[in-house]
Structure formats: C-alpha cells, structure tokens
Scaffold this motif. Structure first.
Motif, mmCIF file in Angstrom:
data_model
loop_
_atom_site.group_PDB
_atom_site.id
_atom_site.type_symbol
_atom_site.label_atom_id
_atom_site.label_comp_id
_atom_site.label_asym_id
_atom_site.label_seq_id
_atom_site.Cartn_x
_atom_site.Cartn_y
_atom_site.Cartn_z
ATOM 1 N N SER A 109 -15.969 -50.866 44.428
ATOM 2 C CA SER A 109 -15.246 -52.126 44.565
ATOM 3 C C SER A 109 -13.783 -51.872 44.246
ATOM 4 O O SER A 109 -13.436 -51.592 43.084
ATOM 5 N N ARG A 110 -12.937 -51.953 45.261
ATOM 6 C CA ARG A 110 -11.495 -51.741 45.035
ATOM 7 C C ARG A 110 -10.916 -52.862 44.169
ATOM 8 O O ARG A 110 -10.062 -52.614 43.327
ATOM 9 N N ASP A 111 -11.374 -54.083 44.372
ATOM 10 C CA ASP A 111 -10.835 -55.217 43.619
ATOM 11 C C ASP A 111 -11.124 -55.071 42.125
ATOM 12 O O ASP A 111 -10.272 -55.378 41.292
ATOM 13 N N ALA A 112 -12.324 -54.617 41.790
ATOM 14 C CA ALA A 112 -12.693 -54.476 40.389
ATOM 15 C C ALA A 112 -12.272 -53.114 39.828
ATOM 16 O O ALA A 112 -12.389 -52.885 38.630
ATOM 17 N N GLY A 113 -11.815 -52.207 40.684
ATOM 18 C CA GLY A 113 -11.408 -50.881 40.239
ATOM 19 C C GLY A 113 -12.587 -49.989 39.882
ATOM 20 O O GLY A 113 -12.476 -49.145 38.997
ATOM 21 N N VAL A 114 -13.701 -50.146 40.571
ATOM 22 C CA VAL A 114 -14.899 -49.359 40.288
ATOM 23 C C VAL A 114 -15.026 -48.284 41.361
ATOM 24 O O VAL A 114 -15.005 -48.576 42.552
ATOM 25 N N VAL A 115 -15.134 -47.027 40.888
ATOM 26 C CA VAL A 115 -15.256 -45.906 41.816
ATOM 27 C C VAL A 115 -16.547 -45.148 41.538
ATOM 28 O O VAL A 115 -17.147 -45.267 40.479
ATOM 29 N N ARG A 116 -16.950 -44.368 42.514
ATOM 30 C CA ARG A 116 -18.108 -43.491 42.356
ATOM 31 C C ARG A 116 -17.561 -42.066 42.287
ATOM 32 O O ARG A 116 -16.767 -41.657 43.114
ATOM 33 N N ILE A 117 -18.017 -41.338 41.281
ATOM 34 C CA ILE A 117 -17.617 -39.942 41.155
ATOM 35 C C ILE A 117 -18.864 -39.080 41.252
ATOM 36 O O ILE A 117 -19.972 -39.570 41.027
ATOM 37 N N PRO A 118 -18.693 -37.796 41.604
ATOM 38 C CA PRO A 118 -19.870 -36.924 41.693
ATOM 39 C C PRO A 118 -20.609 -36.848 40.366
ATOM 40 O O PRO A 118 -20.014 -36.919 39.284
ATOM 41 N N ILE A 119 -21.911 -36.707 40.433
ATOM 42 C CA ILE A 119 -22.751 -36.718 39.244
ATOM 43 C C ILE A 119 -22.400 -35.586 38.288
ATOM 44 O O ILE A 119 -22.418 -35.770 37.067
ATOM 45 N N ASP A 120 -22.060 -34.421 38.823
ATOM 46 C CA ASP A 120 -21.696 -33.290 37.960
ATOM 47 C C ASP A 120 -20.436 -33.599 37.165
ATOM 48 O O ASP A 120 -20.353 -33.283 35.966
ATOM 49 N N ASP A 121 -19.432 -34.217 37.809
ATOM 50 C CA ASP A 121 -18.208 -34.594 37.091
ATOM 51 C C ASP A 121 -18.508 -35.657 36.035
ATOM 52 O O ASP A 121 -17.941 -35.627 34.931
ATOM 53 N N ALA A 122 -19.384 -36.588 36.345
ATOM 54 C CA ALA A 122 -19.734 -37.635 35.381
ATOM 55 C C ALA A 122 -20.423 -37.037 34.160
ATOM 56 O O ALA A 122 -20.143 -37.431 33.020
ATOM 57 N N ILE A 123 -21.317 -36.080 34.381
ATOM 58 C CA ILE A 123 -22.005 -35.434 33.252
ATOM 59 C C ILE A 123 -20.994 -34.699 32.379
ATOM 60 O O ILE A 123 -21.043 -34.781 31.136
ATOM 61 N N LYS A 124 -20.060 -33.986 32.994
ATOM 62 C CA LYS A 124 -19.039 -33.256 32.225
ATOM 63 C C LYS A 124 -18.173 -34.207 31.409
ATOM 64 O O LYS A 124 -17.880 -33.939 30.240
ATOM 65 N N LYS A 125 -17.781 -35.347 32.004
ATOM 66 C CA LYS A 125 -16.942 -36.306 31.263
ATOM 67 C C LYS A 125 -17.689 -36.913 30.088
ATOM 68 O O LYS A 125 -17.130 -37.105 29.021
ATOM 69 N N VAL A 126 -18.971 -37.216 30.279
ATOM 70 C CA VAL A 126 -19.750 -37.788 29.185
ATOM 71 C C VAL A 126 -19.916 -36.756 28.079
ATOM 72 O O VAL A 126 -19.804 -37.072 26.892
#
Length: 176
Positions: A109-126
């Motif tokens: 959702s561009r309006d809400a500023g919600v993006v999808r990132i690759p699962i591997d990047d999400a795991i690394k960030k967490v």
C-alpha cells in the motif's frame, strides 16, 4: 472295376440352386418397422418424462421462492466450483507466484507506506535488530472502539454472549 455311378440327381437343371426358406424379406421389414417404432416411442416417452419433471421442479422452486422477491425477479445463482483441468500446472503457477512474492520487493500500500521485502532480508533485519518491526497506529477517535475480545463469542459458547445469557435468565453458578 466297380461300376461308379454318377448320381447327379440332386442337381436338376430346372431348379434354382438356393433355399427358398432362408429369409423372408417381409418378416425382416416388419421387424425393422417394429424396432424403429419402439425406438421413436421410447424417445418420446423420455422427452415427455423430462418435460413433466422439469415443470414439477420449476413449480417446487417457485413454491419455495422468497416472498420478498418481485414477480419475475430471479434469485442470483451461486457459481459452482471451478474445476482444474491440469492441477499440476496450476500448482506450478501458484508456487511461482508465491516464490516471487517471497523473494521480491513490491508495494503493498503506497498510501500507508507498506512495502514487501524479500523474506531473507526480513529475517536478517529481525535478527540484527532483535525485535519485530511495528507501524505507528492511527490515533483513536471517539468513533473507534477498541476490541478487547471479551464481547466476542467463543468457540464453545454456541454464539451466546454474557448479554444474551442474562436476557435468557441465566445467572451463572448461583443456581437460579
């Protein structure tokens, strides 16, 4: 030598050389007519039964019809299930779409500023941050009611809430 008698008495030159009692073309014609008549009679009987049962089912459906529908208005039919002609190919396409969603960047959702990132990047960030990312909540207004889950029926309640139980006269364990 013995006298060999040539007995050709069964072959008279004046007689036909076939049996006259083999088949009667009249009988064959009559049986063909009888069979054709029965086939046509059966076809009309099946058509008549089909027409009769169609009318009966239509009358039953009209009798069960909602009285709220206007005359001539039909009920919207729910479509049946879509049958897969090739389930293996459909599954491959589905898995390709899911893998693309898991391994690519995209806007949810561009309006809400919600993006999808690759699962591997999400795991690394967490793992590096030690906590799950959160979004800022919109401030509550007077029209917004927070749902604490207490008023929702539970699985074992059969749809009854405490308000419904009090209205029915149930007062808990007091035995009344």
């Amino acid at each position: 030598m013995a006298d060999i008698k040539n007995d050709n008495s069964y072959q008279d030159a004046g007689q036909d050389r076939f049996e006259k009692s083999d088949a009667s073309f009249t009988q064959i014609g009559v049986w063909m007519f009888v069979i054709a008549f029965l086939v046509v009679l059966t076809a009309f009987a099946v058509w008549g039964y089909f027409d009769y049962f169609t009318k009966v089912r239509t009358e039953e459906a009209m009798a069960r019809r909602s009285p709220l529908l206007a005359e001539g208005q039909v009920v919207q039919q729910i479509p049946g299930p879509v049958l897969q002609l090739n389930p293996a190919a459909g599954m491959k396409v589905f898995l390709a779409q899911e893998n693309k969603a898991l391994t690519s960047y995209s806007w949810i959702s561009r309006d809400a500023g919600v993006v999808r990132i690759p699962i591997d990047d999400a795991i690394k960030k967490v793992l590096t941050s030690g906590s799950l990312p959160t979004r800022k909540q919109a401030p509550e207004t007077t029209a917004t009611v927070r749902d604490d889950g207490a008023s929702l029926p539970q699985d074992s309640s059969s749809g009854r809430t405490s308000w419904n139980l009090q209205a029915e006269g149930y007062h808990g364990n007091s035995g009344k």
